[in-house]
Motif scaffolding. Structure first.
Motif, PDB file in Angstrom:
ATOM      1  N   ARG A 197       0.867   3.688  -5.177  1.00 39.29           N
ATOM      2  CA  ARG A 197       2.043   2.806  -5.098  1.00 39.29           C
ATOM      3  C   ARG A 197       2.715   2.665  -6.464  1.00 39.29           C
ATOM      4  NH1 ARG A 197       2.251   0.186  -0.167  1.00 39.29           N
ATOM      5  NH2 ARG A 197       0.227  -0.055   0.903  1.00 39.29           N
ATOM      6  N   GLY A 236      -3.047   3.786  -0.798  1.00 39.30           N
ATOM      7  CA  GLY A 236      -2.061   3.569  -1.850  1.00 39.30           C
ATOM      8  C   GLY A 236      -2.471   2.617  -2.940  1.00 39.30           C
ATOM      9  N   ASP A 237      -3.516   1.835  -2.734  1.00 38.80           N
ATOM     10  CA  ASP A 237      -3.900   0.836  -3.730  1.00 38.80           C
ATOM     11  C   ASP A 237      -5.202   1.155  -4.439  1.00 38.80           C
ATOM     12  OD1 ASP A 237      -1.665  -0.928  -3.215  1.00 38.80           O
ATOM     13  OD2 ASP A 237      -2.627  -1.382  -1.298  1.00 38.80           O
ATOM     14  N   GLN A 248       1.457   4.395   3.560  1.00 43.58           N
ATOM     15  CA  GLN A 248       0.050   4.776   3.543  1.00 43.58           C
ATOM     16  C   GLN A 248      -0.317   5.517   4.822  1.00 43.58           C
ATOM     17  OE1 GLN A 248      -2.922   2.338   1.597  1.00 43.58           O
ATOM     18  NE2 GLN A 248      -4.047   2.197   3.531  1.00 43.58           N
ATOM     19  N   PHE A 286       6.696   3.664  -0.367  1.00 44.11           N
ATOM     20  CA  PHE A 286       5.367   4.218  -0.156  1.00 44.11           C
ATOM     21  C   PHE A 286       4.900   3.918   1.256  1.00 44.11           C
ATOM     22  CE2 PHE A 286       0.786   4.099   0.034  1.00 44.11           C
ATOM     23  CZ  PHE A 286       0.447   5.311  -0.550  1.00 44.11           C
TER      24      PHE A 286
END
Length: 286
Positions: free
Chosen positions: A198, A157-158, A216, A214
């Protein structure tokens, strides 16, 4: 006249729509009933790339072709390029991918597209390659999770990516198809900024007016989900691509959209607002 393939997809459909607004366009479609671009100057030819007779019909009197292929097994680019040369086509604009020009990308899909580009180069038909980064529309795969429990589930997500609106990719393709001096050029196409999953989730939450969370996915669950939808080489290619994104390989922003269209590339927030109904439709079971 210009021939458009892939007109039932996000980019090909927009290319056909933009061209039809300006003049006659012909569409080659395996399933003509799925084509949504209509009008007095729109001609649809039913056929597949493997059907040389249908290709010849579609290419008769054509000056330029917009080519979209997606088969992991069939030599469709070679088939179209060979038929296009025989028909006297003067320009072939191919939808490719940005990873083709990146030495660190060596997954199955990227290798396939490199081979497809080479086949077109060797065909003798003047070419232009449009190489976009990840499409913003890929987030439509989150619609079911958003509808069912307000959760976006994705891998890493990052990790940011300079994803691009398919409409902007189409606009670049149309500029190449209708302008001059684009032969022998390869255009990388990105969005205006790198963005993480995200951050995309946060934008969707604001656009849809509802809280979203969110989550992951662990790599093993992501692999399982991909294998349920795709052949193993394709699924593994997506996972390799995700690892490259995690390592920062997809953050570069290029000015191609503005250079070829005269306006900036659309942001993800703009894309999300323009496609909010595609997410709310899932709530209605559409």
């Amino acid at each position: 006249m210009i021939l458009v393939t892939g007109a039932t997809g996000a980019v090909g459909g927009e290319v056909a729509r933009l061209l039809a607004a300006e003049g006659p366009v012909r569409i080659l479609a395996r399933r003509p009933e799925r084509v949504t671009v209509h009008g007095p100057d729109v001609e649809v030819v039913a056929g597949e790339y493997a059907d040389r007779e249908a290709l010849d019909r579609a290419l008769r009197g054509i000056d330029a072709v917009f080519l979209v292929t997606n088969s992991p097994k069939e030599p469709d680019d070679l088939r179209v390029a060979t038929a296009a040369r025989a028909a006297g086509v003067r320009h072939l604009v191919k939808l490719s991918m940005m990873a083709v020009e990146e030495p660190g990308a060596d997954d199955f899909i990227t290798r396939l597209q490199r081979g497809n580009e080479e086949a077109i180069r060797e065909s003798g038909v003047p070419w232009t390659f449009v190489r976009p980064r990840t499409f913003m529309s890929n987030t439509l795969s989150w619609a079911k999770g958003i509808a069912s429990d307000g959760v976006v589930r994705a891998l890493y997500g990052d990790s940011p990516v300079a994803c691009v609106d398919p409409r902007d990719v189409a606009a670049v393709a149309v500029a190449a198809l209708t302008g001059t001096g684009h032969e022998g050029r390869a255009y990388a196409v990105s969005g205006p900024e790198p963005i993480t999953a995200r951050e995309q989730t946060a934008h969707l939450s604001e656009v849809l007016g509802r809280p979203l969370r969110f989550e992951q996915l662990p790599p093993d669950r992501a692999r399982e989900a991909l294998l349920a939808k795709y052949p193993r080489p394709v699924a593994e290619a997506f996972l390799e691509s995700a690892e490259r994104q995690r390592a920062g390989a997809k953050v570069a922003v290029v000015p191609t959209v503005e250079e070829l269209t005269g306006r900036p590339a659309r942001t993800f927030r703009t894309w999300a607002a323009d496609h909010a109904e595609s997410f709310t439709a899932a709530d209605l079971g559409v």
